[in-house]
Scaffold this motif. Structure first.
Motif, PDB file in Angstrom:
ATOM      1  N   VAL A 174      -2.907   8.732   1.863  1.00  0.00           N
ATOM      2  CA  VAL A 174      -1.719   8.307   2.606  1.00  0.00           C
ATOM      3  C   VAL A 174      -1.161   6.997   2.044  1.00  0.00           C
ATOM      4  N   PRO A 175       0.142   6.941   1.758  1.00  0.00           N
ATOM      5  CA  PRO A 175       0.752   5.646   1.418  1.00  0.00           C
ATOM      6  C   PRO A 175       0.644   4.682   2.595  1.00  0.00           C
ATOM      7  N   VAL A 176       0.424   3.404   2.301  1.00  0.00           N
ATOM      8  CA  VAL A 176       0.238   2.396   3.351  1.00  0.00           C
ATOM      9  C   VAL A 176       1.167   1.215   3.111  1.00  0.00           C
ATOM     10  N   GLY A 177       1.953   0.894   4.125  1.00  0.00           N
ATOM     11  CA  GLY A 177       2.732  -0.347   4.140  1.00  0.00           C
ATOM     12  C   GLY A 177       2.174  -1.204   5.259  1.00  0.00           C
ATOM     13  N   GLY A 178       2.767  -1.084   6.450  1.00  0.00           N
ATOM     14  CA  GLY A 178       2.207  -1.747   7.621  1.00  0.00           C
ATOM     15  C   GLY A 178       0.983  -1.044   8.165  1.00  0.00           C
ATOM     16  N   GLY A 179       0.860   0.262   7.853  1.00  0.00           N
ATOM     17  CA  GLY A 179      -0.337   1.001   8.225  1.00  0.00           C
ATOM     18  C   GLY A 179      -0.160   2.010   9.341  1.00  0.00           C
ATOM     19  N   ALA A 207      -1.560  -5.961   1.114  1.00  0.00           N
ATOM     20  CA  ALA A 207      -2.174  -6.836   2.107  1.00  0.00           C
ATOM     21  C   ALA A 207      -3.479  -6.262   2.657  1.00  0.00           C
ATOM     22  N   TYR A 208      -3.616  -4.942   2.649  1.00  0.00           N
ATOM     23  CA  TYR A 208      -4.744  -4.332   3.354  1.00  0.00           C
ATOM     24  C   TYR A 208      -6.115  -4.534   2.716  1.00  0.00           C
ATOM     25  N   PRO A 209      -6.279  -4.418   1.399  1.00  0.00           N
ATOM     26  CA  PRO A 209      -7.637  -4.588   0.855  1.00  0.00           C
ATOM     27  C   PRO A 209      -8.276  -5.912   1.242  1.00  0.00           C
ATOM     28  N   ALA A 210      -7.561  -7.017   1.064  1.00  0.00           N
ATOM     29  CA  ALA A 210      -8.110  -8.323   1.430  1.00  0.00           C
ATOM     30  C   ALA A 210      -8.256  -8.452   2.944  1.00  0.00           C
ATOM     31  N   SER A 211      -7.326  -7.892   3.697  1.00  0.00           N
ATOM     32  CA  SER A 211      -7.392  -7.961   5.158  1.00  0.00           C
ATOM     33  C   SER A 211      -8.612  -7.228   5.688  1.00  0.00           C
ATOM     34  N   LEU A 212      -8.855  -6.041   5.173  1.00  0.00           N
ATOM     35  CA  LEU A 212     -10.022  -5.280   5.625  1.00  0.00           C
ATOM     36  C   LEU A 212     -11.315  -5.991   5.256  1.00  0.00           C
ATOM     37  N   ALA A 213     -11.340  -6.612   4.075  1.00  0.00           N
ATOM     38  CA  ALA A 213     -12.532  -7.353   3.661  1.00  0.00           C
ATOM     39  C   ALA A 213     -12.765  -8.569   4.555  1.00  0.00           C
ATOM     40  N   GLY A 229       9.443   0.980   0.329  1.00  0.00           N
ATOM     41  CA  GLY A 229       9.055   1.565   1.603  1.00  0.00           C
ATOM     42  C   GLY A 229       7.683   1.122   2.093  1.00  0.00           C
ATOM     43  N   ILE A 230       6.831   0.635   1.187  1.00  0.00           N
ATOM     44  CA  ILE A 230       5.511   0.155   1.601  1.00  0.00           C
ATOM     45  C   ILE A 230       5.311  -1.311   1.232  1.00  0.00           C
ATOM     46  N   ALA A 231       6.407  -2.021   0.978  1.00  0.00           N
ATOM     47  CA  ALA A 231       6.326  -3.448   0.654  1.00  0.00           C
ATOM     48  C   ALA A 231       6.344  -4.258   1.946  1.00  0.00           C
ATOM     49  N   VAL A 232       5.208  -4.323   2.610  1.00  0.00           N
ATOM     50  CA  VAL A 232       5.066  -5.012   3.897  1.00  0.00           C
ATOM     51  C   VAL A 232       4.089  -6.164   3.723  1.00  0.00           C
ATOM     52  N   GLY A 233       4.485  -7.349   4.163  1.00  0.00           N
ATOM     53  CA  GLY A 233       3.675  -8.534   3.900  1.00  0.00           C
ATOM     54  C   GLY A 233       2.439  -8.669   4.744  1.00  0.00           C
ATOM     55  N   LEU A 234       2.480  -8.175   5.994  1.00  0.00           N
ATOM     56  CA  LEU A 234       1.368  -8.409   6.912  1.00  0.00           C
ATOM     57  C   LEU A 234       1.048  -7.131   7.677  1.00  0.00           C
ATOM     58  N   PRO A 235      -0.209  -6.674   7.678  1.00  0.00           N
ATOM     59  CA  PRO A 235      -0.571  -5.487   8.454  1.00  0.00           C
ATOM     60  C   PRO A 235      -0.302  -5.685   9.942  1.00  0.00           C
ATOM     61  N   GLY A 236       0.028  -4.610  10.621  1.00  0.00           N
ATOM     62  CA  GLY A 236       0.200  -4.673  12.065  1.00  0.00           C
ATOM     63  C   GLY A 236      -1.142  -4.705  12.773  1.00  0.00           C
TER      64      GLY A 236
END
Length: 402
Positions: A174-179, A207-213, A229-236
């Motif tokens: 799945v493509p991920v932007g905000g998630g 943003a997600y790899p570092a956020s999940l870590a 379409g997936i250029a989102v700076g901060l996960p929700g």
């Protein structure tokens, strides 16, 4: 935390609104990966992406008073169109803030569905600030692109269709932007632990790899990708909680990976997708040995097809170059009558098709008796590129790849 029942409830609301989109087996990807690969064609959804699913679910649950106040959203394009379409279906006034460099077809389509569009900022994050200010000033309800349970539950209905269409699915990419899409799909598959979900982000907007870590949402260090379409700076917060609790891995792909994937989908599957919509395919192509698993099928979600034709032209050219279908060389030859014609004849004799020629007689790095010739050559692939370079050097030309 959303769960399977939330997604089922969302599916009931979407009956007759969101179209069940088809899946298409990709022989090229199946041969590459070693298991069946199916493409879930949300690029063929109403308004060109999966976004109508979440937008309609969220907005249909507003109270009559909230509907009367109108809605506001921020988006680079797909959520904008989803909100605009849903608002039209529900009779709600909509204002959408979009980045100033949003694709013109996405802006036109959003206005065409009846929304009022304001162009602000250079990213979705900046547009979202303006959308929040508008909501506070006017009382309009903010329809967030991904950070709300109703939005994510609506997006998760994609997974219910996948389970019907590919019952033995082993992996959904799945493509991920905000998630929101990945979170909804993960929630829908909660009772199917045998099916893994893998997210994909553009490496230049990840943003997600570092956020999940780190265990908490962290802002991406950069947002410089063709995959707007997936250029989102901060996960929700809502989707992050789902993906983190289910330990969903998120991979990254390069701009070259994205362009090659878009080219393959267009050339082999005959489907037009935007760069973000091709992210799942890009992940398979970047690391084909990682997906065979237990031998069960892989489903790649093509999340959207709203692409500016000019962007498509640039990306296809980039994809052709990345795939070794274009060769750009810088050649120095003697400044003598017939030198250019001779070079072109030699290229043609080796099967190269010259697309562009630039002929320069003066330059600080050129000898008085030299000219520089830049050639863009259409080739038959990487092996042919090597043949051309070897043949030209063997013929005595001084070559540098541009």
């Amino acid at each position: 935390m959303i769960g399977p029942q939330d997604v089922l409830d969302a599916a009931a609301l979407l009956a007759g609104v969101a179209e069940p989109t088809p899946v298409q087996r990709s022989r090229a990807l199946s041969d590459l990966v070693g298991v069946d690969v199916w493409l879930k064609c949300e690029n063929l959804q109403r308004a060109g992406s999966f976004k109508i699913r979440g937008a309609y679910v969220r907005m249909s649950r507003l109270s009559p008073e909230e509907k009367a106040r109108g809605v506001v959203a921020a988006s680079a394009g797909n959520h904008a169109q989803g909100v605009a379409l849903a608002a039209g279906l529900l009779g709600i006034d909509a204002v959408v803030f979009m980045p100033v460099d949003a694709a013109l077809p996405k802006i036109a389509a959003t206005r065409g569905y009846g929304a009022h569009v304001e162009l602000v900022g250079t990213s979705v994050d900046e547009a979202l600030v303006s959308a929040r200010e508008h909501a506070e000033r006017t009382g309009a309800v903010l329809i967030h692109p991904f950070d709300h349970p109703d939005i994510d539950a609506g997006q998760g209905t994609v997974a219910l269709e996948v389970l019907d269409q590919v019952p033995d699915v082993g992996t959904v990419v799945v493509p991920v932007g905000g998630g929101g899409l990945a979170a909804g799909i993960t929630a829908a598959l909660h009772d199917r632990p045998d099916v893994r979900v893998v997210g994909v982000q553009a490496a230049r907007a990840a943003a997600y790899p570092a956020s999940l870590a780190a265990g908490r949402p962290l802002r991406a260090p950069e947002l410089r990708t063709m995959a707007d379409g997936i250029a989102v700076g901060l996960p929700g917060d809502v989707p992050f909680e789902v993906l983190a609790s289910h330990r969903v891995p998120v991979r990254t792909v390069s701009e070259e990976d994205l362009s090659r994937a878009l080219l393959l989908v267009a050339e082999r599957a005959k489907l037009v997708v935007e760069p973000s919509g091709a992210a799942a395919v890009a992940a398979l192509m970047a690391d084909p040995g990682a997906w065979a698993g237990d031998g069960r099928p892989v489903v790649c979600v093509l999340s959207g097809g709203n692409i500016d034709p000019l962007v498509l032209l640039r990306v296809v050219r980039h994809g052709l170059a990345s795939a070794g279908r274009y060769l750009h060389v810088h050649v120095r030859v003697e400044d003598a009558p017939g030198a250019l014609a001779g070079l072109l004849q030699d290229v043609a004799a080796m099967g190269g098709n010259v697309m562009h020629v630039a002929h320069t007689r003066t330059g600080g790095d050129l000898a008085l008796s030299e000219v520089a010739i830049d050639l863009q050559i259409e080739t038959k692939g990487p092996e042919h590129c090597g043949t051309l370079l070897h043949g030209l050097r063997s013929a005595g030309y001084t070559i540098r790849e541009a």
